[in-house]
Design an enzyme around this catalytic site. Structure first.
Site, PDB file in Angstrom:
ATOM      1  N   ILE A  17       0.753  -0.990   0.129  1.00  0.00           N
ATOM      2  CA  ILE A  17      -0.119   0.059   0.144  1.00  0.00           C
ATOM      3  C   ILE A  17       0.862   1.318  -0.010  1.00  0.00           C
ATOM      4  O   ILE A  17       0.579   2.150  -0.865  1.00  0.00           O
ATOM      5  CB  ILE A  17      -0.949   0.051   1.199  1.00  0.00           C
ATOM      6  CG1 ILE A  17      -1.830  -1.286   1.233  1.00  0.00           C
ATOM      7  CG2 ILE A  17      -1.761   1.231   1.166  1.00  0.00           C
ATOM      8  CD1 ILE A  17      -2.600  -1.534   2.321  1.00  0.00           C
ATOM      9  N   ASP A  56      15.134   1.075  10.218  1.00  0.00           N
ATOM     10  CA  ASP A  56      14.056   0.382  10.995  1.00  0.00           C
ATOM     11  C   ASP A  56      13.650   1.608  11.870  1.00  0.00           C
ATOM     12  O   ASP A  56      14.769   2.183  12.399  1.00  0.00           O
ATOM     13  CB  ASP A  56      14.622  -0.488  11.739  1.00  0.00           C
ATOM     14  CG  ASP A  56      13.472  -1.403  12.488  1.00  0.00           C
ATOM     15  OD1 ASP A  56      13.227  -2.564  11.984  1.00  0.00           O
ATOM     16  OD2 ASP A  56      12.526  -0.914  13.012  1.00  0.00           O
ATOM     17  N   TYR A 146      -2.145  -9.515  16.082  1.00  0.00           N
ATOM     18  CA  TYR A 146      -2.366  -8.620  14.805  1.00  0.00           C
ATOM     19  C   TYR A 146      -3.234  -7.300  15.363  1.00  0.00           C
ATOM     20  O   TYR A 146      -2.915  -6.047  15.307  1.00  0.00           O
ATOM     21  CB  TYR A 146      -2.439  -9.020  13.379  1.00  0.00           C
ATOM     22  CG  TYR A 146      -2.608  -8.043  12.511  1.00  0.00           C
ATOM     23  CD1 TYR A 146      -1.673  -7.135  12.132  1.00  0.00           C
ATOM     24  CD2 TYR A 146      -4.104  -8.005  11.850  1.00  0.00           C
ATOM     25  CE1 TYR A 146      -1.754  -6.122  11.295  1.00  0.00           C
ATOM     26  CE2 TYR A 146      -4.169  -6.743  10.916  1.00  0.00           C
ATOM     27  CZ  TYR A 146      -2.989  -6.008  10.518  1.00  0.00           C
ATOM     28  OH  TYR A 146      -3.079  -5.010   9.946  1.00  0.00           O
ATOM     29  N   ARG A 287      -9.706 -21.846   8.128  1.00  0.00           N
ATOM     30  CA  ARG A 287      -8.096 -21.242   8.749  1.00  0.00           C
ATOM     31  C   ARG A 287      -8.671 -20.336  10.116  1.00  0.00           C
ATOM     32  O   ARG A 287      -9.667 -19.855  10.122  1.00  0.00           O
ATOM     33  CB  ARG A 287      -7.819 -20.307   7.715  1.00  0.00           C
ATOM     34  CG  ARG A 287      -6.396 -19.692   8.006  1.00  0.00           C
ATOM     35  CD  ARG A 287      -5.983 -18.825   6.800  1.00  0.00           C
ATOM     36  NE  ARG A 287      -6.842 -17.444   6.825  1.00  0.00           N
ATOM     37  CZ  ARG A 287      -6.659 -16.289   6.150  1.00  0.00           C
ATOM     38  NH1 ARG A 287      -5.669 -16.487   5.135  1.00  0.00           N
ATOM     39  NH2 ARG A 287      -7.309 -15.163   6.106  1.00  0.00           N
TER      40      ARG A 287
END
Ligand code: UFG
Length: 335
Positions: A17, A56, A146, A287
């Site tokens: 993205i 990073d 997440y 899943r």
């Protein structure tokens, strides 16, 4: 210094993205600085007119150097891990990169007096939705690390706004798909876990068949229903969000989806029509962690940001992904 000479920092600008955002901003004549550690992104995905820093955001010395050197007035933050099943196995990886990464970024923004950030949140912060379509004020109760890592990011930024006046827009994405229509950049994850690119790998003969993860869900055809939004429509929402904050508006959160649900089976059927390929599919086990259906109420983004998604047909979305796939069968290796 004039606003025009200031730069937008795109963190994670080499990712799927982020790279589309960078290209669009450059097309609009913006100065763009990209930070990416290339852990999942691709150097070749970054428009050559952007100034690129490999590193990073959790590396304080590195990030401070970028903010010292560049004249940044707005941050758009895409850098995160986003594979739900992986987050179940490796939660600390997600809290470290996503959540701690956000803290590091906000510290640098505070120290350099940068007062605007747009960042990627997710439908996964809602967990199993209490109703459909999902509205922004609905309960947020993630069912995986997440989603939790992103919800924590939303909470942290609220306090950073209160204490330091860093204004934010959190955009809760639903299922992002598609590619730049000219086929120049697109989606390329290794390993690939997302539905649209996997379907197109089957169409291109790189995989034998699609495994449909469960057909006994509580949906019309039994397969999971998701709300697919084109990556460029998503990018447009980020640009509107930047303008919204520049106009002095208050921090806010918005869902970004098309408000229409498509089942996995419908997606396969649409891809068969677009590609003309048979795309064999078989039903496989569920899943873990997949809610039956996730559909966004996206009226708020339309009303407040004046967001007008251009792609309202999944076939058009799949077509752009197919253009990219045909031009770059092995993704960025072919670019
Ligand atoms: N699916 C299959 N077979 C595959 C891959 C996916 O049947 O080989 C199904 C999944 O079970 C799911 C749907 O296709 O029902 C979409 O799956 P994706 O993995 O493409 O996307 P998710 O909905 O799991 O996840 C996306 C983002 C996440 C985000 C989530 C928010 O990729 O980062 O939406 O709901 F957290």
């Amino acid at each position: 210094m004039e606003e025009k000479l200031m730069s937008i920092l795109v963190v994670g600008g080499a990712g799927y993205i982020g790279s589309h955002m960078v290209k669009r901003l450059i097309e609009q004549g913006q100065e763009v600085v990209v930070v990416d550690n290339l852990s999942t992104g691709h150097r070749k995905a970054v428009d050559e007119k952007a100034r690129f820093y490999e590193g990073d955001i959790r590396n304080h010395v590195f990030l401070k150097g970028v903010f010292d050197r560049e004249n940044i007035n707005t941050v758009v933050h895409f850098a995160a891990f986003s594979i739900v099943p992986e987050s179940m196995e490796k939660p600390l990886k997600y809290f470290d990169n996503n959540t701690a990464g956000m803290v590091a970024l906000l510290e640098e923004m505070r120290d350099h007096d940068v007062k605007r950030i747009i960042f990627s949140s997710t439908a996964a912060t809602y967990g199993v939705p209490e109703k459909s379509p999902i509205e922004e004020n609905d309960r947020q109760a993630p069912i995986n690390p997440y989603g939790e890592s992103k919800l924590m990011m939303e909470k942290i930024i609220r306090w950073a706004d209160q204490a330091y006046g860093i204004k934010f827009v959190a955009l809760r994405y639903f299922n992002v798909a598609g590619a730049y229509p000219d086929g120049s950049i697109g989606e390329d994850h290794g390993p690939e876990t997302h539905l649209t690119p996997i379907i197109l790998q089957v169409a291109a003969g790189q995989r034998d068949q699609l495994k449909i993860f469960g057909d006994d869900y509580n949906t019309p055809d039994g397969t999971n229903v998701r709300d697919y939004v084109h990556v460029l429509d998503l990018v447009d929402a980020h640009i509107l969000a930047i303008n919204y904050l520049k106009a002095g508006n208050d921090s806010d959160v918005f869902n970004l989806g098309s408000s229409t649900g498509f089942s996995v089976k419908q997606m396969v059927e649409a891809a068969r029509e677009v590609t003309g390929e048979p795309i064999p599919a078989e039903i496989a086990e569920r899943r873990p962690g997949d809610p039956d259906s996730l559909i966004a109420a996206s009226q708020k983004a339309r009303d407040v940001l004046q967001w007008q998604p251009q792609y309202d047909d999944v076939k058009e979305i799949i077509q752009t992904a197919w253009n990219w796939k045909q031009q770059h069968p092995r993704g960025y290796e072919d670019r």
